[in-house]
Design a protein around this motif. Structure first.
Motif, short mmCIF file in Angstrom:
data_model
loop_
_atom_site.label_atom_id
_atom_site.label_comp_id
_atom_site.label_asym_id
_atom_site.label_seq_id
_atom_site.Cartn_x
_atom_site.Cartn_y
_atom_site.Cartn_z
N VAL A 161 -13.84 32.95 5.24
CA VAL A 161 -14.09 33.77 6.43
C VAL A 161 -14.49 32.87 7.59
O VAL A 161 -14.09 33.10 8.74
N ILE A 162 -15.26 31.84 7.31
CA ILE A 162 -15.69 30.91 8.37
C ILE A 162 -14.48 30.21 8.97
O ILE A 162 -14.38 30.04 10.19
N PHE A 163 -13.55 29.79 8.11
CA PHE A 163 -12.35 29.13 8.60
C PHE A 163 -11.51 30.08 9.47
O PHE A 163 -10.98 29.68 10.51
N PHE A 169 -10.57 29.32 13.32
CA PHE A 169 -9.17 29.22 13.76
C PHE A 169 -8.84 30.26 14.83
O PHE A 169 -7.94 30.03 15.64
N PHE A 170 -9.56 31.40 14.82
CA PHE A 170 -9.25 32.46 15.78
C PHE A 170 -10.03 32.31 17.08
O PHE A 170 -9.64 32.90 18.10
N ILE A 171 -11.10 31.54 17.09
CA ILE A 171 -11.93 31.41 18.29
C ILE A 171 -11.14 30.99 19.53
O ILE A 171 -11.35 31.55 20.62
N PRO A 172 -10.20 30.02 19.45
CA PRO A 172 -9.45 29.66 20.66
C PRO A 172 -8.68 30.82 21.28
O PRO A 172 -8.49 30.86 22.49
N LEU A 212 6.38 24.72 16.78
CA LEU A 212 5.08 24.12 16.51
C LEU A 212 4.01 25.18 16.31
O LEU A 212 3.22 25.13 15.35
N GLN A 213 3.97 26.17 17.18
CA GLN A 213 2.94 27.21 17.08
C GLN A 213 3.14 28.08 15.85
O GLN A 213 2.18 28.41 15.15
N ILE A 214 4.40 28.46 15.58
CA ILE A 214 4.67 29.28 14.40
C ILE A 214 4.37 28.51 13.12
O ILE A 214 3.78 29.05 12.17
N GLY A 215 4.80 27.25 13.07
CA GLY A 215 4.52 26.43 11.89
C GLY A 215 3.04 26.24 11.65
O GLY A 215 2.55 26.35 10.52
N LEU A 216 2.29 25.97 12.73
CA LEU A 216 0.84 25.80 12.61
C LEU A 216 0.18 27.10 12.16
O LEU A 216 -0.71 27.09 11.29
N ALA A 217 0.61 28.23 12.72
CA ALA A 217 0.05 29.52 12.34
C ALA A 217 0.31 29.83 10.87
O ALA A 217 -0.56 30.33 10.15
N LEU A 218 1.51 29.51 10.39
CA LEU A 218 1.85 29.76 8.99
C LEU A 218 1.03 28.87 8.07
O LEU A 218 0.55 29.34 7.02
N LEU A 219 0.84 27.62 8.42
CA LEU A 219 0.02 26.72 7.61
C LEU A 219 -1.42 27.21 7.55
O LEU A 219 -2.04 27.21 6.46
N LEU A 220 -1.96 27.64 8.67
CA LEU A 220 -3.33 28.16 8.68
C LEU A 220 -3.44 29.43 7.85
O LEU A 220 -4.44 29.63 7.14
N ALA A 221 -2.42 30.28 7.93
CA ALA A 221 -2.44 31.52 7.15
C ALA A 221 -2.40 31.22 5.65
O ALA A 221 -3.12 31.84 4.86
N LEU A 222 -1.55 30.28 5.24
CA LEU A 222 -1.47 29.90 3.83
C LEU A 222 -2.79 29.30 3.35
O LEU A 222 -3.24 29.54 2.22
N PHE A 223 -3.41 28.52 4.22
CA PHE A 223 -4.70 27.92 3.87
C PHE A 223 -5.78 28.98 3.71
O PHE A 223 -6.56 28.95 2.74
#
Length: 328
Positions: free
Chosen positions: A138-140, A144-147, A118-129
């Motif tokens: 840059v705002i996105f 995404f990194f704030i947490p 789940l974490q790897i898949g979510l990270a990859l989706l965010l990276a592709l986005f």
């Protein structure tokens, strides 16, 4: 304890000195000039890191290894005796007793199996986005990194408020609009670990997103152009260009996320009231046994076995998934 620490430090310093001496001899055999001042400068730069590594990594590991063969108790440390493999026998006995250790193994296994993909898949989706060139990206990335930048304690408290069992809780307030009764999310044995998985994946995905973003920028654009000319659609380009290009990075992310998942403790400790079967994990179990119940020897035995299992699984992952990426 101080005497043993000094002895370990002396051995550590001796090994360090031998390594330096051998390095000097190797340089002289190859006809390289040895500059004492440069070597001293390098050693001084390395000294702080070596001291910190000794105090906070090497020394605790060696002490834990030694304690695992004793009956060391925080409250009765003067009566410590060598018990051999008795602590390990106790650990294996408790594994199949249906008690806290059994539940800790079960909960940790469930958490690892769910949170890693789940974490790897979510990270990859965010990276592709975020890899798409567009205004405001840059705002996105920051959002995404704030947490990741927020401490686990603050994150756990935030989600504790969102998942509050009271009718005024955020999720329960939404449920009330549809006539659904208030839910006790974190104290329900069937839901506790699932919510901890979601919170952990949400909190950690931003860090892996940055790693994937860095790897995505290293994939040559010509490969995408060639795939597009061959008639590949977006999904096919992802399978045949992006994933192979991310393979070494994917292995690194998989190993780091897996190791981190095996060490989960803060979220179960802070988000669930009390030390219960539905929130106990291996790290939480070791903390409870070692510091709350003072059974340091037993806790160290659990830690040693856990380290061996994690190390073995990590090596298997690297062997099976590393492939040709290791030869690049």
């Amino acid at each position: 304890m101080l005497e043993s620490a000094l002895i370990i430090f002396a051995v550590f310093a001796l090994v360090f000195g031998v390594v330096v001496f051998l390095d000097v001899q190797k340089a002289r055999r190859h006809g390289e000039k040895y500059h004492f001042r440069q070597a001293l400068t390098a050693a001084l730069f390395l000294l702080p890191a070596c001291v910190l590594a000794f105090l906070f990594i090497l020394l605790p590991i060696l002490y834990s290894l030694g304690y695992s063969f004793t009956d060391y108790d925080l409250l009765k440390w003067k009566r410590t005796t060598f018990v051999g493999f008795d602590q390990f026998a106790e650990v294996f006995k408790n594994m199949f007793s249906g008690g806290k250790l059994t539940m800790a193994l079960k909960n940790t296994g469930i958490f690892v199996v769910l949170v890693v993909p789940l974490q790897i898949g979510l990270a990859l989706l965010l990276a592709l986005f975020c890899n798409v060139k567009a205004k405001g990206n840059v705002i996105f990335k920051i959002c995404f990194f704030i947490p990741v930048a927020v401490s686990l304690a603050v994150t756990s408290y935030l989600w504790l408020q969102l998942l509050s069992p009271a009718e005024t809780g955020f999720l329960n307030s939404i449920f009330a609009l549809f006539g659904i009764p208030a839910q006790d999310f974190l104290n329900d044995p069937n839901q506790t670990m699932l919510w901890i998985v979601l919170v952990s994946a949400w909190q950690g995905a931003g860090y892996q997103m940055l790693i994937f973003l860095s790897a995505l920028t290293g994939i040559k654009k010509e490969l995408y152009e060639a795939a597009r000319m061959d008639g590949c659609n977006a999904f096919q380009r992802f399978l045949k260009v992006t994933l192979p290009g991310l393979r070494p990075t994917m292995l690194y992310v998989l190993i780091t996320v897996f190791i981190g998942a095996c060490r989960i403790m803060v979220q179960p400790m802070l988000m669930v009231k009390g030390y219960q079967d539905n929130n106990v994990t291996l790290s939480y179990y070791m903390y409870q046994e070692g510091f709350r119940l003072s059974h340091v020897g037993y806790s160290s035995a659990v830690a040693l076995l856990m380290t061996l299992v994690i190390g073995t699984i990590t090596l298997i992952q690297r062997k099976l998934l590393g492939g040709k990426s290791n030869d690049r």
